[in-house]
Design an enzyme around this catalytic site. Structure first.
Site, PDB file in Angstrom:
ATOM      1  N   HIS A  71      46.888  80.576  49.068  1.00  0.00           N
ATOM      2  CA  HIS A  71      45.931  79.868  48.212  1.00  0.00           C
ATOM      3  C   HIS A  71      44.818  80.867  47.875  1.00  0.00           C
ATOM      4  O   HIS A  71      44.481  81.724  48.694  1.00  0.00           O
ATOM      5  CB  HIS A  71      45.378  78.709  49.046  1.00  0.00           C
ATOM      6  CG  HIS A  71      44.539  77.725  48.304  1.00  0.00           C
ATOM      7  ND1 HIS A  71      43.237  77.987  47.948  1.00  0.00           N
ATOM      8  CD2 HIS A  71      44.808  76.468  47.864  1.00  0.00           C
ATOM      9  CE1 HIS A  71      42.740  76.922  47.330  1.00  0.00           C
ATOM     10  NE2 HIS A  71      43.673  75.994  47.261  1.00  0.00           N
TER      11      HIS A  71
ATOM     12  N   ASP B 157      45.524  79.816  57.897  1.00  0.00           N
ATOM     13  CA  ASP B 157      45.047  78.752  57.027  1.00  0.00           C
ATOM     14  C   ASP B 157      45.970  77.551  57.234  1.00  0.00           C
ATOM     15  O   ASP B 157      47.109  77.549  56.778  1.00  0.00           O
ATOM     16  CB  ASP B 157      45.073  79.264  55.581  1.00  0.00           C
ATOM     17  CG  ASP B 157      44.845  78.147  54.555  1.00  0.00           C
ATOM     18  OD1 ASP B 157      44.757  76.970  54.948  1.00  0.00           O
ATOM     19  OD2 ASP B 157      44.771  78.483  53.362  1.00  0.00           O
TER      20      ASP B 157
ATOM     21  N   GLN C 252      47.483  72.988  54.869  1.00  0.00           N
ATOM     22  CA  GLN C 252      48.671  72.189  54.542  1.00  0.00           C
ATOM     23  C   GLN C 252      49.473  71.794  55.774  1.00  0.00           C
ATOM     24  O   GLN C 252      50.392  70.989  55.669  1.00  0.00           O
ATOM     25  CB  GLN C 252      49.606  72.973  53.610  1.00  0.00           C
ATOM     26  CG  GLN C 252      49.127  73.100  52.203  1.00  0.00           C
ATOM     27  CD  GLN C 252      48.903  71.776  51.499  1.00  0.00           C
ATOM     28  OE1 GLN C 252      49.602  70.795  51.745  1.00  0.00           O
ATOM     29  NE2 GLN C 252      47.919  71.743  50.633  1.00  0.00           N
TER      30      GLN C 252
ATOM     31  N   LYS D 114      42.644  66.552  53.559  1.00  0.00           N
ATOM     32  CA  LYS D 114      44.093  66.576  53.399  1.00  0.00           C
ATOM     33  C   LYS D 114      44.780  65.839  54.552  1.00  0.00           C
ATOM     34  O   LYS D 114      45.994  65.757  54.610  1.00  0.00           O
ATOM     35  CB  LYS D 114      44.589  68.016  53.290  1.00  0.00           C
ATOM     36  CG  LYS D 114      44.145  68.636  51.965  1.00  0.00           C
ATOM     37  CD  LYS D 114      44.599  70.038  51.759  1.00  0.00           C
ATOM     38  CE  LYS D 114      44.095  70.514  50.403  1.00  0.00           C
ATOM     39  NZ  LYS D 114      44.307  71.941  50.182  1.00  0.00           N
TER      40      LYS D 114
ATOM     41  N   CYS E  55      46.255  76.899  42.538  1.00  0.00           N
ATOM     42  CA  CYS E  55      45.383  77.887  43.195  1.00  0.00           C
ATOM     43  C   CYS E  55      46.208  78.960  43.889  1.00  0.00           C
ATOM     44  O   CYS E  55      45.802  79.478  44.940  1.00  0.00           O
ATOM     45  CB  CYS E  55      44.443  77.244  44.211  1.00  0.00           C
ATOM     46  SG  CYS E  55      43.326  76.042  43.494  1.00  0.00           S
TER      47      CYS E  55
HETATM   48  C1  LIG Z   1      43.704  72.964  49.911  1.00  0.00           C
HETATM   49  C2  LIG Z   1      43.956  74.293  50.477  1.00  0.00           C
HETATM   50  C3  LIG Z   1      42.913  75.205  50.671  1.00  0.00           C
HETATM   51  C4  LIG Z   1      41.498  74.916  50.259  1.00  0.00           C
HETATM   52  O1  LIG Z   1      40.979  73.822  50.911  1.00  0.00           O
HETATM   53  P1  LIG Z   1      39.542  73.254  50.517  1.00  0.00           P
HETATM   54  O2  LIG Z   1      39.499  71.927  51.189  1.00  0.00           O
HETATM   55  O3  LIG Z   1      39.510  73.154  49.017  1.00  0.00           O
HETATM   56  O4  LIG Z   1      38.527  74.208  51.032  1.00  0.00           O
HETATM   57  C5  LIG Z   1      43.226  76.411  51.235  1.00  0.00           C
HETATM   58  N1  LIG Z   1      44.481  76.721  51.592  1.00  0.00           N
HETATM   59  C6  LIG Z   1      45.508  75.874  51.423  1.00  0.00           C
HETATM   60  C7  LIG Z   1      46.874  76.268  51.875  1.00  0.00           C
HETATM   61  C8  LIG Z   1      45.275  74.636  50.845  1.00  0.00           C
HETATM   62  O5  LIG Z   1      46.289  73.794  50.668  1.00  0.00           O
END
Ligand SMILES: *Cc1c(COP(=O)(O)O)cnc(C)c1O
Length: 404
Positions: A121, A198, A201, A224, A362
């Site tokens: 992302h 990260d 997801q 999420k 993104c």
């Molecule tokens: C949604 C997402 C982000 C960003 O998250 P925010 O809540 O907008 O800060 C970063 N990495 C991944 C893999 C995402 O799905």
């Protein structure tokens, strides 16, 4: 027992109509919907104990502080962190990554190397590029293959004694691929590099065990995982969080302030300057309680069933190609139909009440890899049904007929 009808009753929004049709919400990878248990928690906070935390001696402030710290401990449990002060409240995944990227500058010199994956992302690319510009460190990329899997042999070749940090998503938001992060972390540690994962997801689908993973930093967003927007979490190993300089200065993050010198507060407050999203943090805890009341394994199993069902049905549509065909994936289906722009599909299915995301998600480098402008992305949550997938498939077929 996993009772889908009972679960759907928890989500008031699933009863609404969009453009005259029942809402079919398949944009869960962008943000999840909110169960009434979490909505009730937010109403309760503002109705009964809204106050600033960690400051007043008065009862309301104590109550809010207790609830906020209880939420921190629930999050600690979800990640199996050893200590609750290794859990830093942030405004979301993006904030957590920027916090680490900013502080990590103090450990880097020109020529040091950072490694990123090809399927990140933008929020796990741009802060590191900014850091490289500031420090003269070099950014290297783990390539991926046609299935949307990282090429691990290339990763091994990139690692060396100059590698200082590796950052990678646990699960790709654009492809659904579950990355082999255990191996990624271990190989990085073999050369003395730290790792940031990260988990934006991943956390809606599973409980990452940060101790077992031996990961240095792990970030996620509440919105999420059935929680509110504007709140998230950074897990950091105690020794890293002690070394890392603070990201923002202000109230609540200090031990003592004079004009000559300021000393910083202990963890976690060192990284939590200013008044945080108190209600959001408490509601994040309520969201974790809610997910646990259903069970992460049950959630994952149902979502997998939905993924298989939808993949099979969509694949039967002529000219449809799915991007991200790894055997290890979660309930995200990115696709295009030959000769049709993803945006046009998204617009037509929305007219029929179906919410999907269209665009680059993104993750432009992934789109560049496949030489496409974007995809249509349908992402399923545990409160979705096979009947809703039938609606999606019929809507996509209709869009195809109109556009082809
Ligand atoms: C949604 C997402 C982000 C960003 O998250 P925010 O809540 O907008 O800060 C970063 N990495 C991944 C893999 C995402 O799905």
């Amino acid at each position: 027992m996993f009772d889908i009808n009972k679960i759907r009753e928890d989500f008031p929004i699933l009863k609404r109509k969009v453009n005259g049709y029942p809402l079919v919400y398949f944009d869960n990878a962008a943000t999840s919907q909110t169960p009434k248990q979490v909505i009730d928690c937010i109403v309760d906070y503002y109705s009964n104990y809204n106050a600033n935390i960690h400051r007043g001696v008065h009862s309301l402030s104590q109550e809010a502080t207790d609830k906020y710290e209880q939420a921190r401990n629930k999050i600690r449990g979800h990640f199996n962190a050893a200590r609750s002060y290794e859990i830093i409240f942030t405004s979301g995944t993006t904030h957590g990554i920027n916090l680490v990227a900013n502080g990590f500058g103090s450990f880097l010199k020109e020529g040091d190397e950072l490694i990123v994956s090809a399927m990140e992302h933008h929020s796990n690319i741009v802060p590191w590029q900014m850091l490289c510009e500031r420090t003269g460190a070099i950014l290297k990329v783990i390539p991926m293959d046609e299935n949307g899997e990282l090429i691990m042999s290339s990763y091994k070749e990139l690692l060396n004694e100059n590698t200082k940090l590796v950052f990678c998503n646990h699960i790709s938001n654009a492809l659904g691929t579950v990355n082999p992060i255990e191996e990624i972390i271990q190989l990085a540690h073999n050369v003395g590099a730290a790792v940031l994962i990260d988990g934006a997801q991943a956390c809606p689908h599973l409980k990452p065990d940060v101790q077992k993973l031996d990961v240095d930093f792990y970030v996620a967003s509440a919105h999420k995982m059935c929680g509110p927007t504007g709140v998230g979490v950074l897990y950091g190993k105690e020794e890293w969080l002690n070394k890392l300089p603070p990201y923002q200065g202000g109230g609540e993050m200090i031990a003592e302030v004079t004009f000559e010198k300021t000393t910083y507060a202990d963890l976690p407050h060192k990284f939590e300057a200013g008044t945080p999203n108190i209600c959001g943090g408490i509601a994040f805890g309520a969201a974790i309680d809610y997910l646990n009341s259903i069970g992460m394994e049950e959630i994952m199993a149902w979502e997998h069933e939905l993924l298989e069902y939808a993949t099979k049905a969509l694949e039967e549509i002529e000219g449809l190609r799915i991007y991200g065909t790894s055997k290890h994936k979660t309930s995200v289906i990115s696709f295009n139909i030959e000769g049709v722009h993803p945006y046009d599909i998204g617009t037509i299915v929305d007219k029929l009440g179906v919410a999907v995301r269209t665009g680059h998600h993104c993750a432009q480098p992934i789109m560049d890899y496949f030489k496409i402008p974007g995809t249509v992305r349908a992402s399923f949550a545990f409160y979705n049904t096979k009947e809703e997938i039938d609606v999606l498939v019929a809507a996509v077929k209709k869009a195809h007929l109109m556009l082809a």
